[in-house]
Design a protein around this motif. Structure first.
Motif, PDB file in Angstrom:
ATOM      1  N   PHE A 432       0.792  -1.192  -0.126  1.00 58.63           N
ATOM      2  CA  PHE A 432      -0.102  -0.043   0.020  1.00 58.63           C
ATOM      3  C   PHE A 432       0.980   1.143  -0.079  1.00 58.63           C
ATOM      4  N   GLY A 433       2.134   1.146   0.663  1.00 54.96           N
ATOM      5  CA  GLY A 433       2.713   2.373   0.720  1.00 54.96           C
ATOM      6  C   GLY A 433       2.168   3.165   1.942  1.00 54.96           C
ATOM      7  N   SER A 434       2.147   4.587   1.884  1.00 54.89           N
ATOM      8  CA  SER A 434       1.608   5.365   3.018  1.00 54.89           C
ATOM      9  C   SER A 434       0.129   5.750   2.731  1.00 54.89           C
ATOM     10  N   GLN A 435      -0.294   6.627   3.745  1.00 52.46           N
ATOM     11  CA  GLN A 435      -1.372   7.243   3.927  1.00 52.46           C
ATOM     12  C   GLN A 435      -1.026   8.790   4.188  1.00 52.46           C
ATOM     13  N   ASP A 436      -1.750   9.676   3.123  1.00 52.60           N
ATOM     14  CA  ASP A 436      -1.484  11.060   3.433  1.00 52.60           C
ATOM     15  C   ASP A 436      -1.572  11.488   4.756  1.00 52.60           C
ATOM     16  N   TYR A 437      -0.285  12.076   5.239  1.00 55.98           N
ATOM     17  CA  TYR A 437      -0.443  12.337   6.611  1.00 55.98           C
ATOM     18  C   TYR A 437      -1.459  13.229   7.321  1.00 55.98           C
ATOM     19  N   TYR A 438      -1.806  14.284   6.410  1.00 55.03           N
ATOM     20  CA  TYR A 438      -2.673  15.326   6.719  1.00 55.03           C
ATOM     21  C   TYR A 438      -4.113  14.525   6.884  1.00 55.03           C
ATOM     22  N   SER A 439      -4.356  13.664   6.352  1.00 51.75           N
ATOM     23  CA  SER A 439      -5.656  13.002   6.283  1.00 51.75           C
ATOM     24  C   SER A 439      -5.920  12.394   7.841  1.00 51.75           C
ATOM     25  N   LEU A 440      -4.662  12.272   8.222  1.00 52.82           N
ATOM     26  CA  LEU A 440      -4.705  11.435   9.599  1.00 52.82           C
ATOM     27  C   LEU A 440      -4.536  12.369  10.556  1.00 52.82           C
ATOM     28  N   GLU A 441      -3.673  13.440  10.500  1.00 52.05           N
ATOM     29  CA  GLU A 441      -3.275  14.241  11.445  1.00 52.05           C
ATOM     30  C   GLU A 441      -4.637  15.035  11.904  1.00 52.05           C
ATOM     31  N   ARG A 442      -5.287  15.616  10.730  1.00 56.81           N
ATOM     32  CA  ARG A 442      -6.419  16.356  11.226  1.00 56.81           C
ATOM     33  C   ARG A 442      -7.438  15.498  11.832  1.00 56.81           C
ATOM     34  N   ARG A 443      -7.394  14.169  12.042  1.00 55.62           N
ATOM     35  CA  ARG A 443      -8.354  13.531  12.959  1.00 55.62           C
ATOM     36  C   ARG A 443      -7.689  13.289  14.020  1.00 55.62           C
ATOM     37  N   GLY A 444      -6.562  13.733  14.395  1.00 56.96           N
ATOM     38  CA  GLY A 444      -5.870  13.735  15.661  1.00 56.96           C
ATOM     39  C   GLY A 444      -5.148  12.248  15.906  1.00 56.96           C
ATOM     40  N   VAL A 445      -4.906  11.734  14.704  1.00 60.45           N
ATOM     41  CA  VAL A 445      -4.114  10.583  14.848  1.00 60.45           C
ATOM     42  C   VAL A 445      -2.485  10.862  14.812  1.00 60.45           C
ATOM     43  N   ARG A 446      -1.839  10.419  15.874  1.00 57.80           N
ATOM     44  CA  ARG A 446      -0.401  10.520  16.171  1.00 57.80           C
ATOM     45  C   ARG A 446       0.324   9.415  15.210  1.00 57.80           C
ATOM     46  N   VAL A 447       0.705   9.966  14.034  1.00 58.23           N
ATOM     47  CA  VAL A 447       1.484   9.339  12.980  1.00 58.23           C
ATOM     48  C   VAL A 447       2.617   8.531  13.241  1.00 58.23           C
ATOM     49  N   PHE A 448       3.588   9.442  13.935  1.00 60.24           N
ATOM     50  CA  PHE A 448       4.978   8.985  14.042  1.00 60.24           C
ATOM     51  C   PHE A 448       5.641   8.697  15.138  1.00 60.24           C
ATOM     52  N   GLY A 449       4.570   7.726  15.729  1.00 59.97           N
ATOM     53  CA  GLY A 449       5.335   7.191  17.176  1.00 59.97           C
ATOM     54  C   GLY A 449       5.942   5.745  16.811  1.00 59.97           C
ATOM     55  N   HIS A 450       6.913   5.213  17.871  1.00 59.95           N
ATOM     56  CA  HIS A 450       7.457   4.286  17.356  1.00 59.95           C
ATOM     57  C   HIS A 450       7.793   3.357  18.421  1.00 59.95           C
ATOM     58  N   THR A 451       6.822   3.499  19.504  1.00 60.83           N
ATOM     59  CA  THR A 451       6.931   2.549  20.517  1.00 60.83           C
ATOM     60  C   THR A 451       5.806   1.332  20.099  1.00 60.83           C
ATOM     61  N   GLN A 452       5.938   0.056  20.892  1.00 66.22           N
ATOM     62  CA  GLN A 452       5.205  -0.875  20.658  1.00 66.22           C
ATOM     63  C   GLN A 452       3.544  -0.641  20.539  1.00 66.22           C
ATOM     64  N   ASP A 453       3.350   0.323  21.611  1.00 68.74           N
ATOM     65  CA  ASP A 453       1.836   0.530  21.689  1.00 68.74           C
ATOM     66  C   ASP A 453       1.538   1.987  20.843  1.00 68.74           C
ATOM     67  N   ALA A 454       2.373   2.308  19.885  1.00 69.06           N
ATOM     68  CA  ALA A 454       2.017   3.555  19.254  1.00 69.06           C
ATOM     69  C   ALA A 454       0.871   3.551  18.479  1.00 69.06           C
ATOM     70  N   GLN A 455       0.136   4.674  18.443  1.00 67.57           N
ATOM     71  CA  GLN A 455      -1.114   4.666  17.511  1.00 67.57           C
ATOM     72  C   GLN A 455      -0.676   4.554  16.039  1.00 67.57           C
ATOM     73  N   ARG A 456       0.523   4.544  15.627  1.00 65.02           N
ATOM     74  CA  ARG A 456       0.876   4.448  14.285  1.00 65.02           C
ATOM     75  C   ARG A 456       0.484   3.111  13.773  1.00 65.02           C
ATOM     76  N   TRP A 457       0.742   2.116  14.614  1.00 70.60           N
ATOM     77  CA  TRP A 457       0.502   0.618  14.385  1.00 70.60           C
ATOM     78  C   TRP A 457      -1.123   0.617  14.210  1.00 70.60           C
ATOM     79  N   GLN A 458      -2.071   1.197  14.478  1.00 67.64           N
ATOM     80  CA  GLN A 458      -3.523   1.103  14.411  1.00 67.64           C
ATOM     81  C   GLN A 458      -3.838   1.353  13.013  1.00 67.64           C
TER      82      GLN A 458
END
Length: 636
Positions: A432-458
């Protein structure tokens, strides 16, 4: 009592000193600090950045000689005619990003090139108006410093290239904007984290600042010296992390094009203005990285778009021409010249660095580009990859891009062990590649976390459940896992890549190995060897495909697209259950995924047992050779 403590204290001090010494030695092995720049060597007068006075003649000579360069040159002029009718940029934001930063660089670079090669005053006036417009912005968005860097580079190029034809008042305005909106603010600790980063921000931001410094160096010599010296100490950090040992860029195709292109711009600017690059081009693996971008592209001009690479269609890369000129290996341009021959040049004008291709490329004889020799390319490092193909010239060739590495890095995804596969003119295994960052950020999604429980992996596209790899008991891969390419073969009858991917399944499996091989240039086999822990385990094998999926029997899946058929055949001693899964987004912030399907199988592995799974991709349903254990595959 005091005398009894002194030896222990001395030991502590000694060992601390020794540890510090060792760390300094290790750091020197990683990258040697570059020397300070000598501004006494600065080219006097303007232009001094990238293209000196009179060097336009060489470009124009090559434009007349080679129709490919003539098409690029004329496309730029035509695009500049279009820009003449556009309104100057205004300060508009999209989320946290300045909307026009990249467009400003595109316009000013192309307009400045057009003026220098034609002397048409319309291009000069339009470039001047564009730069004055952005100079009046309240700021260049330093909170997202990539924007500031690109704006600084844009104005620096226009200021330097058009210097002798700009009014004094315009030059004063532009110089002040370069210093106050770009260069000085880069010393503010709120905005300059790029200085210590090991990803593309370092390359882009330092390059933008150095362009600004070179443009105004005679007016602000101390400031310019500080900016250039800082870059010479900072950029080796990202180059060491990004290219050693083989040139495999860990952030993937799109960020190679971004970070590496600006890195090359930095080196080229230093060489032109100061006469040397202070050892930057000699950094380990850097000159090898053009082979990475060459090999990542398959026969249908689609790239292996792992990580946050939104595009899968290969594009024109000006930086590749610099590498070919620097190394003398013009085979790295094999696909670039094909793009020039087969694609219409007007489509390239969206590339904001397009004039750089003419600066670097017209030094080469593009009528004599040789075909690459190797069909297997392996890159180790932070995010190891392997690429295999059966031909460089046949659009129907088989191509495999294999991804090892780790999720724990800039723009990383849970894709360790994943692959893409092209055959017979189609992509059968995709990413798939990536999803547009702004489409996520404007919904309050934290795109760039790297911990095991980061919202990124959802985010649906980012975890292992939708990549062409394994999932164990429905769990995510371990973020802190890492896999290298352990073995490979360049044999024409059995090209292969093998990786031990156990650490990304730590706590889920005792071990996991994956090998991919192209057999006799006809079919592909993926072999997985796993050992379950001391409990029963469910393994999921997943394929993401754009093809139509039809399950034929308990071991066979038919894939069809564009009138072509590929069979997916599973082979295992353990019973498997073929399954399909939806690619419909589970959350409202996920991007839609039309025209895609997930297919594979699940298997229940008894506790403590070792199992293998062979998966064939073939135009045939039978007649496969025996597939031995991965340890028996010939390699290296």
């Amino acid at each position: 009592m005091v005398s009894g403590r002194i030896p222990s204290l001395y030991k502590i001090i000694f060992f601390a000193w020794l540890a510090g010494l060792c760390s300094q030695v290790l750091a020197q092995e990683v990258y040697a600090p570059t020397p300070a720049a000598d501004l006494s060597k600065l080219k006097t007068g303007h232009p001094r950045i990238l293209l000196l006075k009179g060097e336009e003649k060489r470009i124009l000579d090559q434009v007349q000689k080679h129709p490919q360069w003539r098409a690029v040159h004329e496309a730029i002029l035509h695009e500049c005619d279009t820009i003449l009718g556009l309104a100057p940029l205004t300060r508009e934001m999209t989320g946290k990003r300045l909307l026009g930063a990249q467009e400003c660089l595109r316009r000013v670079f192309q307009l400045s090139y057009a003026y220098r090669t034609t002397r048409n005053p319309a291009y000069l006036n339009r470039a001047e108006n564009e730069m004055l417009s952005v100079a009046r912005f309240s700021d260049w968005n330093p909170s997202h410093f990539l924007d500031t860097a690109e704006m600084t580079m844009a104005v620096a190029i226009g200021y330097d290239w058009l210097y002798h034809d700009l009014p004094a008042a315009t030059k004063d305005t532009l110089r002040l904007a370069l210093v106050e909106k770009g260069i000085r603010i880069s010393f503010d600790s709120k905005y300059n984290r790029f200085v210590t980063s090991e990803h593309n921000w370092n390359q882009v931001c330092n390059s933008g600042m150095v362009f600004g410094a070179l443009a105004i160096a005679e007016d602000e010599p101390e400031l310019a010296q500080n900016i250039i010296n800082r870059a010479l100490q900072s950029v080796p950090k990202v180059m060491n992390a990004s290219y050693k040992p083989d040139g495999a860029y860990p952030e993937g195709y799109a960020y190679w094009e971004y970070g590496t292109s600006f890195n090359v711009l930095l080196i080229s600017a230093l060489e032109k203005a100061l006469g040397e690059d202070y050892g930057l081009s000699a950094m380990p693996g850097f000159l090898k990285t053009a082979a990475f971008i060459l090999n990542i592209t398959g026969p249908i001009n689609e790239v292996h778009n792992w990580g946050d690479c939104g595009e899968k269609l290969a594009g024109f890369s000006p930086a590749s021409f610099w590498f070919a000129s620097k190394t003398g290996d013009n085979s790295v341009l094999f696909q670039q010249t094909q793009f020039m021959n087969t694609r219409k040049a007007p489509g390239q004008v969206t590339n904001r660095l397009l004039p750089a291709a003419l600066i670097w490329g017209t030094q080469l004889d593009i009528s004599r580009i040789k075909k690459p020799e190797k069909k297997v390319w392996i890159g180790q490092g932070t995010n190891p990859v392997g690429f295999m193909r059966t031909s460089w010239t046949n659009r129907n060739a088989i191509f495999i891009g294999f991804k090892a590495g780790t999720p724990d890095m800039s723009h990383g995804q849970m894709d360790v062990g994943s692959f893409v596969l092209d055959a017979y003119g189609e992509r059968w295994a995709m990413d798939f590649g990536s999803q547009d960052y702004y489409s996520l950020e404007r919904r309050g999604v934290r795109v760039f976390g790297h911990t095991q429980d980061a919202q990124r992996w959802q985010i649906f596209r980012y975890n292992n459940l939708v990549h062409n790899t394994l999932t164990i008991n429905g769990q995510h891969q371990r973020v802190d896992g890492y896999a290298k390419i352990d073995n490979w073969s360049e044999s024409s009858s059995r090209m292969s890549v093998i990786s031990d991917i156990s650490t990304v399944y730590r706590g889920q499996l005792q071990s996991a190995k994956r090998g991919i091989s192209i057999i006799d240039n006809r079919e592909v086999v993926i072999r997985d060897e796993v050992k379950a822990p001391d409990r029963n385990t469910t393994l999921r094998w997943t394929l993401l495909t754009p093809a139509h999926v039809k399950v034929l029997d308990k071991k066979t899946v038919e894939l069809t697209q564009n009138g072509k058929t590929m069979y997916l055949i599973f082979d295992s001693e353990l019973p498997i259950s073929i399954k399909t899964w939806p690619t419909t987004p589970p959350k409202d912030y996920d991007a839609p995924n039309p025209g895609t399907a997930l297919v594979g199988f699940e298997a229940n592995i008894p506790a403590g047992t070792e199992q293998y799974f062979n998966t064939f991709f073939s135009k045939n349903r039978t007649g496969f050779p025996p597939i031995g254990k991965l340890d028996s595959w010939n390699g290296k």
